[in-house]
Design a protein around this motif. Structure first.
Motif, PDB file in Angstrom:
ATOM      1  N   GLU A 139      -0.896   6.010  -0.807  1.00  0.00           N
ATOM      2  CA  GLU A 139       0.125   6.760  -0.061  1.00  0.00           C
ATOM      3  C   GLU A 139       0.968   5.830   0.803  1.00  0.00           C
ATOM      4  O   GLU A 139       2.180   6.024   0.942  1.00  0.00           O
ATOM      5  N   TYR A 140       0.319   4.821   1.388  1.00  0.00           N
ATOM      6  CA  TYR A 140       1.048   3.864   2.213  1.00  0.00           C
ATOM      7  C   TYR A 140       2.081   3.113   1.372  1.00  0.00           C
ATOM      8  O   TYR A 140       3.219   2.898   1.803  1.00  0.00           O
ATOM      9  N   TRP A 141       1.686   2.717   0.181  1.00  0.00           N
ATOM     10  CA  TRP A 141       2.621   2.010  -0.695  1.00  0.00           C
ATOM     11  C   TRP A 141       3.838   2.884  -1.000  1.00  0.00           C
ATOM     12  O   TRP A 141       4.976   2.428  -0.907  1.00  0.00           O
ATOM     13  N   ASP A 142       3.578   4.141  -1.377  1.00  0.00           N
ATOM     14  CA  ASP A 142       4.671   5.028  -1.780  1.00  0.00           C
ATOM     15  C   ASP A 142       5.556   5.442  -0.612  1.00  0.00           C
ATOM     16  O   ASP A 142       6.782   5.521  -0.750  1.00  0.00           O
ATOM     17  N   GLN A 143       4.956   5.722   0.539  1.00  0.00           N
ATOM     18  CA  GLN A 143       5.697   6.318   1.635  1.00  0.00           C
ATOM     19  C   GLN A 143       6.181   5.327   2.682  1.00  0.00           C
ATOM     20  O   GLN A 143       7.068   5.652   3.472  1.00  0.00           O
ATOM     21  N   VAL A 144       5.594   4.137   2.705  1.00  0.00           N
ATOM     22  CA  VAL A 144       5.972   3.152   3.720  1.00  0.00           C
ATOM     23  C   VAL A 144       6.453   1.847   3.089  1.00  0.00           C
ATOM     24  O   VAL A 144       7.572   1.410   3.335  1.00  0.00           O
ATOM     25  N   PHE A 145       5.623   1.231   2.270  1.00  0.00           N
ATOM     26  CA  PHE A 145       5.956  -0.099   1.767  1.00  0.00           C
ATOM     27  C   PHE A 145       7.134  -0.073   0.793  1.00  0.00           C
ATOM     28  O   PHE A 145       7.988  -0.966   0.823  1.00  0.00           O
ATOM     29  N   ALA A 146       7.214   0.937  -0.068  1.00  0.00           N
ATOM     30  CA  ALA A 146       8.353   1.029  -0.982  1.00  0.00           C
ATOM     31  C   ALA A 146       9.664   1.145  -0.205  1.00  0.00           C
ATOM     32  O   ALA A 146      10.674   0.532  -0.572  1.00  0.00           O
ATOM     33  N   ARG A 147       9.637   1.910   0.882  1.00  0.00           N
ATOM     34  CA  ARG A 147      10.823   2.037   1.737  1.00  0.00           C
ATOM     35  C   ARG A 147      11.136   0.698   2.410  1.00  0.00           C
ATOM     36  O   ARG A 147      12.297   0.311   2.541  1.00  0.00           O
ATOM     37  N   PHE A 148      10.098  -0.002   2.845  1.00  0.00           N
ATOM     38  CA  PHE A 148      10.244  -1.321   3.452  1.00  0.00           C
ATOM     39  C   PHE A 148      10.995  -2.265   2.507  1.00  0.00           C
ATOM     40  O   PHE A 148      11.962  -2.945   2.910  1.00  0.00           O
ATOM     41  N   LEU A 149      10.589  -2.313   1.242  1.00  0.00           N
ATOM     42  CA  LEU A 149      11.244  -3.192   0.274  1.00  0.00           C
ATOM     43  C   LEU A 149      12.673  -2.752  -0.014  1.00  0.00           C
ATOM     44  O   LEU A 149      13.582  -3.585  -0.111  1.00  0.00           O
ATOM     45  N   ASP A 150      12.889  -1.451  -0.131  1.00  0.00           N
ATOM     46  CA  ASP A 150      14.239  -0.951  -0.394  1.00  0.00           C
ATOM     47  C   ASP A 150      15.208  -1.337   0.723  1.00  0.00           C
ATOM     48  O   ASP A 150      16.363  -1.701   0.467  1.00  0.00           O
ATOM     49  N   GLU A 151      14.742  -1.251   1.959  1.00  0.00           N
ATOM     50  CA  GLU A 151      15.589  -1.608   3.085  1.00  0.00           C
ATOM     51  C   GLU A 151      15.952  -3.086   3.060  1.00  0.00           C
ATOM     52  O   GLU A 151      17.101  -3.459   3.311  1.00  0.00           O
ATOM     53  N   TYR A 152      14.996  -3.937   2.760  1.00  0.00           N
ATOM     54  CA  TYR A 152      15.307  -5.364   2.682  1.00  0.00           C
ATOM     55  C   TYR A 152      16.263  -5.664   1.537  1.00  0.00           C
ATOM     56  O   TYR A 152      17.128  -6.544   1.652  1.00  0.00           O
TER      57      TYR A 152
END
Length: 378
Positions: A75-88
């Motif tokens: 869930e962390y990957w889908d809801q937090v880390f994926a967004r983190f990468l998209d923003e960068y």
């Protein structure tokens, strides 16, 4: 074993340890829950979660309470880390702690605690909650240096109604002393800093494993080439370290700072001086607004705001437009960074906040607005 009234999120650190201690001393029936939100692999080095889990187990053994464990890594990957990468990828600088709190710690964790029969959860965050006229308020901790409401501003009424922050009235020094007196091995454990899933590793090296970047030119705002960067993704506005251009160019030899990023053309813009005009802005636009009370105080209101953690309060005027807003500051702000959070306060009460989209700094993307057009003090 009967269900606990409160499930304490135990991270293996001193703060959550003392949160559990204080609740138990108050007569509350508690249990602990250890959340694993990130799974390491060989590429990224040894797993820090193992050591933290052992510390959490030791605390629960000393308190004589049960410890539950949940793996939220997917869930962390889908809801937090994926967004983190998209923003960068967009050239922005995200704040994953805000998303983690909203999506994981005060959503999934809360749901699991309720499934275990608990009425509430507790964490070691430095913040306070009270209730006025049937609405819950998020208030700053008494220890101003440790206050974490900036990272909690996206919580809603449901989360706050079901959450306890036992450390909100304490100073960090008191917390460490309580841990030592209780015989907790965590009493002198170093506080975690930076982004949780990166830890002590080199940020650029970590990010390159997910976002390979291409070298490109480093230029001054007037187009003069001063060096080469390894990838625009790896830098943020106002950054000084890692540029590798030292005192080159400029008779006064002032340090260089990142003042702009052009992701499309892979150009990093830099200028000299910590207070250079290229980093200054008076106006920003923000989106993805969330309000603690469920709605903004008004369509147009004055308050104070922070555009980064631990920034002193900045007086401003906020103008709401649906789920977006424009913020006009009384004084110039340095390095307002898209992707970061702007968080609003009325005294020690956190009102909510949003994600910075652009500013009126020269490279901020928002057309500079004449301050005389609409005074901030209106």
């Amino acid at each position: 074993m009967s269900a606990a009234d409160v499930i304490v999120g135990l991270s293996g650190g001193v703060d959550s340890s003392v949160a559990a201690l204080l609740l138990q001393r108050s007569g509350t029936t508690i249990a602990g829950l250890f959340m694993q939100n990130w799974e390491e692999d060989e590429r990224n080095g040894p797993c820090r979660a193992d050591a933290d889990r052992k510390d959490a187990v030791a605390i629960c053994a000393r308190l004589g309470i049960a410890l539950h464990a949940r793996n939220f890594a997917s869930e962390y990957w889908d809801q937090v880390f994926a967004r983190f990468l998209d923003e960068y990828r967009r050239g922005r600088t995200p704040n994953p702690d805000v998303l983690c709190n909203r999506e994981i710690k005060f959503s999934l964790f809360l749901d699991h605690a309720h499934a275990l029969g608990a009425a509430k959860i507790a964490t070691g965050h430095y913040a306070r909650v009270d209730e006025v006229d049937g609405r819950f308020r998020l208030r700053r901790a008494l220890d101003a240096g440790k206050d974490q409401t900036y990272f909690l501003h996206a919580l809603g009424q449901g989360a706050l109604a079901s959450t306890l922050f036992p450390l909100g009235e304490l100073q960090k020094s008191q917390v460490r002393r309580l841990a030592q007196e209780a015989g907790f091995a965590t009493h002198d454990k170093k506080d975690s800093t930076g982004i949780c899933f990166i830890g002590e590793r080199d940020f650029r090296q970590f990010l390159s494993g997910y976002l390979p970047a291409q070298p490109g030119p480093m230029r001054t705002p007037d187009g003069v080439a001063v060096g080469e960067h390894p990838g625009v993704f790896y830098f943020t506005l106002g950054q000084r370290s890692g540029l590798g251009i030292g005192g080159r160019r400029g008779s006064e030899g002032e340090p260089w700072y990142v003042v702009g990023k052009d992701v499309a053309d892979n150009v990093l813009y830099v200028a000299q001086g910590n207070a250079n005009d290229w980093l200054q802005s008076h106006v920003l636009d923000a989106g993805e607004l969330t309000w603690i009370a469920g709605a903004a105080p008004a369509a147009r209101f004055r308050c104070t705001a922070m555009t980064r953690y631990r920034q002193p309060d900045q007086a401003c005027l906020v103008e709401i437009d649906g789920d977006r807003c424009r913020v006009r500051f009384d004084e110039a702000q340095r390095a307002v960074t898209p992707g970061q959070s702007v968080v609003f306060y009325d005294g020690d009460v956190c009102l909510g906040g949003g994600v910075i989209e652009r500013s009126d700094a020269p490279f901020g993307g928002l057309q500079p607005l004449p301050r005389a057009a609409e005074p901030a003090h209106a």
